[in-house]
Scaffold this active site. Structure first.
Site, PDB file in Angstrom:
ATOM      1  N   ASP A   1       0.873  -1.169   0.000  1.00 41.30           N
ATOM      2  CA  ASP A   1       0.000   0.000   0.000  1.00 41.30           C
ATOM      3  C   ASP A   1       0.918   1.229   0.000  1.00 41.30           C
ATOM      4  O   ASP A   1       2.122   1.141   0.259  1.00 41.30           O
ATOM      5  CB  ASP A   1      -0.946  -0.009   1.212  1.00 41.30           C
TER       6      ASP A   1
HETATM    7  C1  BGC Z   1      -4.930   3.624   0.451  1.00 41.55           C
HETATM    8  C2  BGC Z   1      -5.116   2.771  -0.788  1.00 41.55           C
HETATM    9  C3  BGC Z   1      -4.999   3.657  -2.000  1.00 41.55           C
HETATM   10  C4  BGC Z   1      -3.631   4.329  -2.011  1.00 41.55           C
HETATM   11  C5  BGC Z   1      -3.401   5.230  -3.208  1.00 41.55           C
HETATM   12  C6  BGC Z   1      -3.655   4.458   0.395  1.00 41.55           C
HETATM   13  O1  BGC Z   1      -3.675   5.405   1.395  1.00 41.55           O
HETATM   14  O2  BGC Z   1      -4.915   2.798   1.583  1.00 41.55           O
HETATM   15  O3  BGC Z   1      -6.345   2.134  -0.748  1.00 41.55           O
HETATM   16  O4  BGC Z   1      -5.214   2.911  -3.162  1.00 41.55           O
HETATM   17  O5  BGC Z   1      -3.514   5.115  -0.836  1.00 41.55           O
HETATM   18  O6  BGC Z   1      -4.180   6.363  -3.130  1.00 41.55           O
END
Ligand code: BGC
Length: 749
Positions: free
Chosen positions: A693
């Site tokens: 993530d």
């Molecule tokens: C989130 C993800 C997201 C990523 C990109 C993270 O903070 O947990 O779900 O896809 O950011 O924006």
């Protein structure tokens, strides 16, 4: 006029968003057949949410779109069509409140925004004199990084309570519309005779207000069914015990007894439910007949007929549950095993439906070795089947599947076993003590590429014709491999950065984009996209074909904008109503979550766009999301928290998966060899790439060793190089990641 060549946010997509919204709204209550509203009804719309309607949550699940139709817009259209009359004074009141708040720089909706303006008594009285039906909209907003509160979020705020009390005292007939992203309190309306009808409208995207008006006015017949249990009180959810007590760990003492698996099983649980899993009313009625079940070669199938016995057209969802013998391992009383939705049936029209499941899918995981350690076991005894339109409203089939002796259906290896979970719940609601052990998590070794690159100045486009992928990867220097393992800056309109490329070898970087509610572009690009209903609503449609269509349409928007990877679907489990991201997730039930995810992935990847299924795994609360440890048994992981991912991987072959921020049993998921290499790749046969993530700093060396190929949103090449020099990481480890990454790049359109 719309440029017919542009598909991003086009009317075909907004119509599909509208259609999806209609299919996933759930009618919870409809006393005295108040709904659909009579033609010519005079209606008063209450609640700031009728104007400041919430289309979806924030963060990755937010979308910049051309417009958002609120409930008031929906009713104005019905008024223009001569179907209802809408009280104008109330709209004026709410609009001027909203303008005033905006002018004062105060948000009208948002996390911790609990204000609900009360119309003056005179206005309510006038409205009650003028119109016979009140429609109160209660709205909620949440976003990633924070969880929901009890007061004023799960429960009504004091101002909302006053609004409901005043309106229901003044009006004989009240409809409640819940514009929410997750389970909220239902106790105040369940037996309230002054609130005859309740529509759980969810956060239904940009067309939500129109869809609400369609259903309330009878232009559409509701067919959504709950994918979460609505309990009497928040404390009735077993996960609520000590939920926020420890900032660093959430202990999953409830084990596999999540949602209806708890309420339908544990003594007294049934009485704690207001609206059961699978429940949803229609304006019409249905009858199931001719149920016929059989088993051939380990596949159990059911054939049945659904007839529309009412006076409206409508669709029905049929759900098949199995009940396994309690045996030694203990089981939930009922578990969903298959479902199907009819087409729209006219009154007296019938449709035959076929449902099936594999007998081995009814097996339970024996993590302690009560029968056989680390194996899925079909315990001996009778397996019975219940078919119907909710977990409660079922009929027992005559067919029984009998297992004579305990049968091991799959022998696995212990993975991710907990080291500090003292106890877990059993089917009778008591707890069993768990053995305390030391966590030992290892890493495997990768095989180095044995070939060399046979041509000079190779380029990625030579792969296939002139070069094998291995030969191509052999051309990377070790430094280049380290660079390649991380993210790189945005290109074009992307705002969630790119998976890296490598110019010297002709590998383009791969732009990614959020998220579950649609393509999320920054507003400053001026490209409005389609805002789809939230994931929970989509799941409540129980319509896989529709979700697949939504996936394909959304992915087409990415493709048109030069984006290659869609960071969706998000399939964590609704373990607690308070998780701030529940609106991005599908259900409390892993089977529904897995099926919906598979449908969405199939749709997305049909466009040559990759999806990144997230957040792998057990990311079921936002509390301290980067350091929070989900302390959970191996059985609960396999049967609940990993199951949806397993179904999705096996059915839809997603090209990428995103690990989660949280830890599982003391180890960061992105560093977990057990999770990524052991279970995901080893057991399920996942052939794609794994990304972290965004923006977490775990140990990048362990991540590579675990098989987490891509570090987002930036990599740590120096740390990887240093580890190579010290002999802690091998070039073979990097090559294995590069091969998996490039394999996905090859598949992208
Ligand atoms: C989130 C993800 C997201 C990523 C990109 C993270 O903070 O947990 O779900 O896809 O950011 O924006």
């Amino acid at each position: 006029m719309e440029n017919s060549k542009i598909i991003t946010g086009c009317s075909t997509h907004t119509k599909l968003s509208h259609l999806a919204a209609l299919e996933g709204m759930v009618l919870l209550k409809n006393e005295d057949r108040l709904l659909p509203l009579k033609r010519g009804a005079k209606v008063s719309l209450f609640g700031k949410g009728s104007v400041a309607y919430v289309k979806g949550g924030g963060g990755s699940g937010d979308v910049f779109c051309a417009y958002v139709h609120n409930v008031y817009d929906g009713f104005l259209q019905k008024q223009a069509e001569g179907k209802v009359t809408v009280n104008a004074g109330l709209a004026e009141f709410y609009n001027s409140y909203i303008e005033g708040e905006k002018a004062a720089g105060r948000p009208v909706m948002g996390i911790n925004v609990r204000t609900e303006p009360l119309p003056p008594d005179g206005l309510i009285e006038d409205a009650a004199r003028e119109s016979e039906v009140a429609v109160i909209t209660i709205s909620r907003f949440s976003t990633e990084g924070t969880d929901r509160a009890l007061d004023g979020d799960y429960y009504l705020s004091d101002e909302e309570k006053q609004l409901v009390a005043k309106v229901t005292a003044a009006f004989e007939k009240t409809v409640l519309v819940l514009n929410v992203g997750a389970v909220t309190d239902s106790e105040y309306f369940k037996d309230n005779e002054r609130i005859q009808s309740v529509l759980l409208a969810w956060q239904a995207g940009m067309e939500g207000g129109m869809a609400i008006a369609d259903i309330l006015c009878g232009d559409a017949v509701p067919s959504g069914k709950l994918v979460d249990t609505f309990a009497k009180n928040f404390e009735d959810y077993p996960s609520s015990q000590g939920l926020f007590d420890d900032e660093l760990a959430v202990r999953y003492h409830d084990d596999i007894y999540v949602g209806y698996r708890y309420f339908e099983t544990v003594p007294g649980g049934k009485d704690r439910v207001n609206y059961p899993f699978g429940f949803g009313l229609s304006y019409t009625s249905f009858e199931i007949s001719g149920l016929c079940m059989e088993e051939t070669d380990g596949v159990i199938s059911a054939k049945l007929k659904v007839t529309n016995t009412g006076v409206y057209r409508g669709k029905q969802v049929v759900q098949l549950y199995f009940s396994a013998p309690q045996g030694v391992l203990g089981k939930p009383k009922l578990q969903l095993a298959a479902f199907a939705k009819t087409k729209e049936l006219m009154p007296m029209e019938s449709e035959e439906l076929y449902l099936k499941l594999k007998a081995e899918d009814m097996a339970s995981y024996d993590d302690l070795g009560k029968i056989q350690k680390s194996a899925y076991i079909l315990e001996k005894g009778d397996y019975s089947f219940y078919i119907g339109s909710s977990v409660r409203d079922t009929e027992k089939a005559y067919f029984v599947y009998t297992v004579e002796e305990d049968r091991v259906v799959k022998q696995l290896t212990e993975r991710l076993a907990p080291n500090r979970l003292e106890k877990r719940m059993l089917a009778d609601g008591s707890f069993e003590a768990l053995p305390q052990r030391k966590a030992v998590y290892g890493y495997g070794r990768n095989k180095a590429i044995e070939v060399t690159c046979p041509i000079e100045n190779p380029s990625f486009k030579d792969v296939g014709e002139k070069l094998s992928l291995e030969e191509f990867v052999a051309a990377f220097t070790t430094e280049e491999l380290c660079e390649f393992m991380g993210g790189s800056p945005n290109v074009g309109v992307s705002n969630t950065l790119c998976f890296s490329g490598l110019e010297r070898l002709g590998v383009a970087s791969v732009p990614t984009a959020d998220g579950p509610a649609g393509l999320r572009l920054d507003a400053h690009h001026g490209i409005p996209t389609t805002a789809w209903p939230c994931a929970t609503l989509l799941a409540c449609s129980w319509n896989e074909a529709l979700v697949e269509q939504v996936g394909a349409a959304g992915a087409a928007e990415l493709k048109e904008n030069g984006l290659k990877v869609w960071l969706t679907p998000a399939i964590n489990i609704h373990r607690t109503p308070l998780c701030g991201r529940n609106f991005e997730y599908f259900s409390e039930d892993p089977f529904v979550a897995g099926k919906m995810a598979a449908a969405k992935v199939k749709g997305i990847q049909s466009q040559g766009v990759a999806c990144s299924v997230k957040h792998f795994a057990a990311n079921n609360i936002e509390l301290n999301r980067i350091k929070g440890d989900s302390v959970v048994s191996e059985r609960a992981l396999r049967e609940i928290y990993l199951k949806g991912f397993e179904i999705c991987v096996k059915e839809a072959d997603p090209w990428t998966i995103m690990t989660s921020y949280n830890l599982i049993n003391g180890i960061h998921t992105s560093e977990s060899y057990d999770l990524i290499t052991g279970i995901l790749r080893g057991e399920w046969g996942f052939g794609g790439m794994v990304t972290t993530d965004w923006g977490i700093k775990n140990n990048p060396v362990n991540e590579v060793k675990a098989g987490n190929d891509m570090k987002m949103h930036v990599g740590y090449p120096e740390e990887l190089m240093e580890a190579i020099e010290k002999g802690e990481l091998s070039r073979a480890d990097l090559e294995a990641c590069a091969l998996r990454i490039l394999n996905v790049y090859k598949r992208l359109a």
